[in-house]
Each structure stands twice: as C-alpha cells, then as structure tokens.
Write a protein that holds these residues in place. Structure first.
Motif, PDB file in Angstrom:
ATOM      1  N   GLU A 301      -7.155   6.287  -3.001  1.00  0.00           N
ATOM      2  CA  GLU A 301      -7.363   7.680  -2.589  1.00  0.00           C
ATOM      3  C   GLU A 301      -6.360   8.114  -1.527  1.00  0.00           C
ATOM      4  O   GLU A 301      -5.851   9.237  -1.548  1.00  0.00           O
ATOM      5  CB  GLU A 301      -8.787   7.848  -2.066  1.00  0.00           C
ATOM      6  N   LEU A 302      -6.043   7.212  -0.585  1.00  0.00           N
ATOM      7  CA  LEU A 302      -5.120   7.546   0.501  1.00  0.00           C
ATOM      8  C   LEU A 302      -3.660   7.317   0.123  1.00  0.00           C
ATOM      9  O   LEU A 302      -2.766   7.650   0.913  1.00  0.00           O
ATOM     10  CB  LEU A 302      -5.466   6.710   1.749  1.00  0.00           C
ATOM     11  N   GLY A 303      -3.440   6.747  -1.059  1.00  0.00           N
ATOM     12  CA  GLY A 303      -2.062   6.481  -1.490  1.00  0.00           C
ATOM     13  C   GLY A 303      -1.366   5.479  -0.589  1.00  0.00           C
ATOM     14  O   GLY A 303      -0.187   5.640  -0.237  1.00  0.00           O
ATOM     15  N   LEU A 304      -2.095   4.438  -0.193  1.00  0.00           N
ATOM     16  CA  LEU A 304      -1.546   3.476   0.757  1.00  0.00           C
ATOM     17  C   LEU A 304      -0.519   2.569   0.084  1.00  0.00           C
ATOM     18  O   LEU A 304      -0.822   1.876  -0.887  1.00  0.00           O
ATOM     19  CB  LEU A 304      -2.671   2.634   1.359  1.00  0.00           C
ATOM     20  N   ALA A 305       0.668   2.592   0.604  1.00  0.00           N
ATOM     21  CA  ALA A 305       1.774   1.796   0.079  1.00  0.00           C
ATOM     22  C   ALA A 305       2.763   1.582   1.212  1.00  0.00           C
ATOM     23  O   ALA A 305       2.751   2.325   2.209  1.00  0.00           O
ATOM     24  CB  ALA A 305       2.446   2.515  -1.095  1.00  0.00           C
ATOM     25  N   PRO A 306       3.603   0.551   1.123  1.00  0.00           N
ATOM     26  CA  PRO A 306       4.599   0.330   2.180  1.00  0.00           C
ATOM     27  C   PRO A 306       5.407   1.590   2.459  1.00  0.00           C
ATOM     28  O   PRO A 306       5.857   2.276   1.545  1.00  0.00           O
ATOM     29  CB  PRO A 306       5.467  -0.789   1.599  1.00  0.00           C
TER      30      PRO A 306
END
Length: 325
Positions: A301-306
């Motif tokens: 949902e938060l689009g968490l990526a490096p």
C-alpha cells in the motif's frame, strides 16, 4: 592452582593499535566476546595464547600467563576453520598436545580416544583431516583443545563456515562439555544465539575497547553499541545522556509526517526491503539507521522500495530508556 578464588583470571591487556581490554573471568565461567569486525576479538584471544606481542598482565592463580612460554600456559585454542595438522590422523591430532608435553604414547592415545568418543567421532580416529567433513573436523579440533585439560579454553568463532544444521548440533554438544569444564572459557562469536545460550557473561568490544559487560540477558535488554543492538534485533538511538532501545515492530512507517507529541520520529530513505517471518523488514537510512517491520499489505500500500522517503515513529511508551555510560 587450587580453590576457586585462586583460579580467577584477572586480565589487563594491550596490543598497541588493536585492542585494550581489562576483564575478569571465574572458574567454570563461559565469557562470550562479541563486537563488530575489527573490534579486536580474535586479537584478545591470540594475546592470551601467546600468538601476538602484548603488553599488560593476565593473572591466573597468581601467575602471569603472559610471562610464561606458550607451551607452559595450559591454554587450549580452537580456531575458526579447524586448522588440524593435515599429515596426522584425528587420533594423533587430539593426542598431539599431550605427546608434546611428554605423555607416553599409549596414555595420550587413550585420552584422545576418550575425547573423540565424547564428541561422537571415535569411529573416525584413523582418518586424516581431508577425509573429514567440516563438522567432524571441528569436533576433532575442540577435542584436541580439551584433551590437554587446559586452565583456559579459547574458542575463536568455532561454528563459522559450518552448515546451519551442523552449527546447531555442535552448539548443543559444546554447551554440554562447557557445563562440565572446570576452567575458564572465552568464546568469540558473531551470533547472538551463542552469547545467549552458551555464555554466563558477555564482553562487548568496540573499536578495540570494552564497551559493555554483563549477563547475556542484561546486555541484550540494554545494548550500548549499535552492533549489539542489531545482534539482538533492536533499534538503538543515542539521545545524549540516555539511550533509547525499541523493537522493529514498535515502529510505524508512514509517508506523511506523523502527528502527536507523544511520538518519537525520524525521516529517512528506505535502504533494503526483505521478508522477515510473517512481516517485511525495512532498513531505513535515518539518523541513525533504523529497522522497521510492516505487514506485506502495508508494504504494498505504501509502495515501500529502496529509495523511498518515509517517516518512522514510535510511541514513547513503546521504547526502553536507560542511562548512557
């Protein structure tokens, strides 16, 4: 060397430019030595064994080990990577220390066979090191160190390079023998499991100096260096005269700055994203670097990526505060 107080090890060692450490250890005690790479852990053991030039003292039963020739120190040393004599059988490797002290061959071999049997490798007595697996060779190496009945046993990351299942089995076996060992054992390790399950006390080295010492549970609950905090899975924040420790699952991750005065907050960039049990663990380059556990759904949902900029926060009630020393 009779009587418990007389056999206590009181050390104050200095290997210039590498390590400076003062510590004590009691008979029957296992002291785990932990710290980041380059902290001086192996150097400390090598100093006691006489393998590096060292200043200071290491008093055992009123005798300074550092003033004795290496062969007279009654110190057993187990290196990482076994380092058995390649041209000798397992039996001869274990008997070597006794033979070098003048023990007759038959008596030395009898002791060696007993130790090989205790570690479950008695049937491999005739094999050369190249014919042994990593776990078998390390059992032989530990048996060799114990066969001489040392006053001090030095174990330098004895499980390194072994398969996880072999590590677990050998850890259990070694723990059983250490419980019966009347001398002093120093165990260099990079694994929290070793420190928590095998050690009576922990000595933390950082930058060649002693940063913390105490019972394993005490050190794990109130770590004083980032390395120890990471080792036991905690975040550690230096807040001047206080240290703040908290678990990754106590961290809330958001894209907008969190509200509420009761929250501690940091902003940073996601460095890594990896599965961690049922959660997704983030390493975020904030000040300092912090770990955060989120659900897979939240990560999506938060689009968490490096590279993603995020806010991290924790409720004041979810952290542990203790005095910095």
């Amino acid at each position: 060397m009779s009587g418990e107080p007389a056999r206590r090890l009181v050390a104050d060692l200095r290997v210039p430019g590498r390590v400076e450490a003062a510590f004590t250890a009691a008979p029957g005690e296992v002291l785990a030595v932990i710290g980041p790479n380059g902290a001086g852990k192996s150097t400390l053991l090598h100093a006691l064994a006489g393998l590096v030039d060292v200043e200071g003292t290491a008093l055992l039963a009123g005798t300074d080990l550092l003033g004795l020739p290496v062969r007279e120190r009654r110190v057993g040393l187990v290196f990482q990577g076994q380092l058995l004599f390649p041209h000798l059988s397992a039996l001869d490797n274990v008997a070597f220390g006794l033979r070098s002290r003048g023990t007759p061959r038959a008596a030395a071999e009898s002791v060696a066979r007993a130790w090989l049997d205790r570690f479950g490798v008695g049937d491999l007595a005739a094999r050369r090191p190249r014919e042994l697996s990593g776990g078998q060779a390390q059992r032989v190496a530990i048996a060799r160190a114990l066969a001489t009945d040392p006053d001090v046993l030095l174990l330098d990351e004895p499980f390194t390079g072994l398969d996880v299942s072999v590590q677990m089995a050998l850890r259990i076996e070694l723990g059983r023998h250490l419980r019966d060992f009347a001398g002093i054992a120093l165990l260099v390790t990079h694994d929290a499991i070793d420190a928590l399950t095998l050690a009576d006390r922990v000595l933390v080295l950082d930058g060649g100096r002693v940063a913390q010492s105490g019972a394993p549970a005490e050190v794990a609950a109130e770590p004083r260096t980032p390395h120890v905090a990471r080792l036991v899975g905690l975040n550690l924040v230096d807040d001047g005269d206080q240290l703040i420790a908290f678990t990754p699952d106590a961290v809330v991750v958001s894209l907008a700055e969190p509200e509420g005065s009761s929250r501690l907050r940091w902003r940073g960039q996601v460095a890594t994203v990896a599965p961690h049990g049922d959660a997704v663990r983030l390493l975020v380059h904030a000040t300092p670097d912090l770990l955060a556990d989120v659900t897979p759904a939240a990560a999506t949902e938060l689009g968490l990526a490096p590279g993603r900029e995020v806010w991290l926060s924790a409720k004041a009630t979810a952290v542990s505060r203790y005095a910095a020393r």
